[in-house]
Design a protein around this motif. Structure first.
Motif, short mmCIF file in Angstrom:
data_model
loop_
_atom_site.label_atom_id
_atom_site.label_comp_id
_atom_site.label_asym_id
_atom_site.label_seq_id
_atom_site.Cartn_x
_atom_site.Cartn_y
_atom_site.Cartn_z
N PHE A 135 -68.93 45.64 55.03
CA PHE A 135 -69.73 46.06 53.79
C PHE A 135 -69.15 47.38 53.26
O PHE A 135 -68.75 48.32 53.99
N GLU B 224 -77.97 32.57 57.31
CA GLU B 224 -77.18 33.69 57.79
C GLU B 224 -78.00 34.94 58.47
O GLU B 224 -79.22 35.23 57.77
N LYS C 73 -70.29 35.92 63.74
CA LYS C 73 -69.69 36.11 62.60
C LYS C 73 -69.35 37.52 62.27
O LYS C 73 -70.21 38.53 62.96
N GLU C 74 -68.24 38.11 61.72
CA GLU C 74 -68.14 39.40 61.07
C GLU C 74 -68.41 39.54 59.78
O GLU C 74 -68.16 38.97 59.06
N TYR C 75 -68.98 40.94 59.71
CA TYR C 75 -69.65 41.02 58.26
C TYR C 75 -68.82 42.38 57.89
O TYR C 75 -68.99 43.24 58.73
N THR D 219 -68.83 47.53 59.76
CA THR D 219 -68.34 46.20 60.20
C THR D 219 -69.34 45.72 61.20
O THR D 219 -69.64 46.44 61.99
N ARG E 6 -77.41 45.20 52.00
CA ARG E 6 -77.31 44.09 53.01
C ARG E 6 -78.82 43.74 53.56
O ARG E 6 -79.54 44.85 53.56
N ASN F 236 -70.88 42.79 63.62
CA ASN F 236 -70.69 41.43 64.26
C ASN F 236 -71.57 41.14 65.37
O ASN F 236 -72.07 41.78 66.11
N GLN G 255 -75.64 39.66 52.47
CA GLN G 255 -75.24 40.58 51.57
C GLN G 255 -75.89 40.08 50.27
O GLN G 255 -75.79 38.99 49.71
#
Length: 270
Positions: A53, A111, A49-51, A43, A59, A45, A115
């Motif tokens: 995977f 972004e 924004k939080e992503y 994870t 990524r 941040n 991803q």
């Protein structure tokens, strides 16, 4: 058992492996990074924004950003990821060799963490990196440079839109300092890093900061982090041990001391 492994010092190819518990932290992404999530969950941040995977995800992380991370091992295996760092020197050399240039004045507003779609080229490339991390043998700098160039070529073929990001060699431009600091105060980095990311020298950063906030950056950061910690504990029900890293303190004892000094009570009494 060794919890993490990087194949060689200063190598652009890195392998992360954690077996037992979640790992939390933060870092400054100074270079572009292409990564593959083998197992476990990552994870990220970046303040905006939080992503998340999962195993099998690819990524691309853009350079010049602050990132908090949580690495969660899989109960049956471990947290495993493999990354290749695309430094500016390698990208400049590639740009000259293959006449690759960006036509934009500055990098496009996309972004900061992307991803990527799983394609056979990416998957086979990541598989080809396994010998670089598993074998106890010297991998020459020439071989490592070839893998970096291969990564750039595959990224451009699979994601042509990345050209204007990869070959943008400009340093961060001057941006809205107030908005940036309110978004990123919880990152525990030195003032010169904040200055660089806002497009200023350290002296100009301090001068602009004092003019905007009417307080020094160091004092403002402590106050802002403590205010956020108080809110998280009182309103969100979080514990001090859950909060101190999240808001930008290095250790729990320093956080507790500063909190008591600010609010007249230890965080455990809120």
């Amino acid at each position: 058992m060794n919890d993490s492994k990087i194949n060689q010092k200063n190598s652009p190819i890195a392998y992360s492996c954690y077996y037992t518990q979640n790992r939390e932290g933060e870092q400054f992404a100074s270079q572009h990074v292409l990564s593959f999530q083998i197992s476990g969950v990552l994870t990220l941040n970046n303040g905006s924004k939080e992503y998340v995977f999962n195993p099998g995800d690819f990524r691309f992380i853009r350079r010049n950003q602050l990132i908090k991370f949580i690495k969660q091992p899989d109960p049956n295996t471990a947290f495993q990821s493999i990354s290749i760092y695309l430094n500016q020197e390698a990208l400049r050399d590639y740009s000259i060799q293959y006449n690759q240039k960006t036509s934009l004045i500055k990098s496009p507003e996309t972004e900061m963490v992307l991803q990527l779609k799983e394609v056979p080229l990416l998957k086979s490339f990541m598989n080809s990196l396994i010998p670089y991390i598993n074998e106890d043998q010297l991998i020459t700098e020439e071989l490592q440079a070839l893998k970096v160039n291969e990564a750039i070529t595959i990224l451009l073929q699979c994601n042509p839109e990345l050209k204007d990001i990869l070959f943008d060699f400009n340093e961060p431009g001057k941006i809205d300092l107030e908005a940036f600091m309110k978004k990123n105060f919880h990152f525990n980095v030195q003032l010169d890093r904040f200055a660089y990311l806002t497009g200023r020298s350290l002296a100009t950063f301090k001068r602009d900061f004092q003019r905007i906030f009417d307080i020094s950056p160091s004092r403002w950061l402590i106050q802002k982090r403590l205010q956020e910690a108080y809110y998280q504990i009182k309103e969100k029900g979080k514990t001090p041990s859950e909060v101190y890293l999240e808001v930008g303190f290095e250790d729990l004892s320093h956080f507790s001391f500063a909190f008591k000094k600010q609010f007249g009570m230890p965080p455990s009494k809120v």
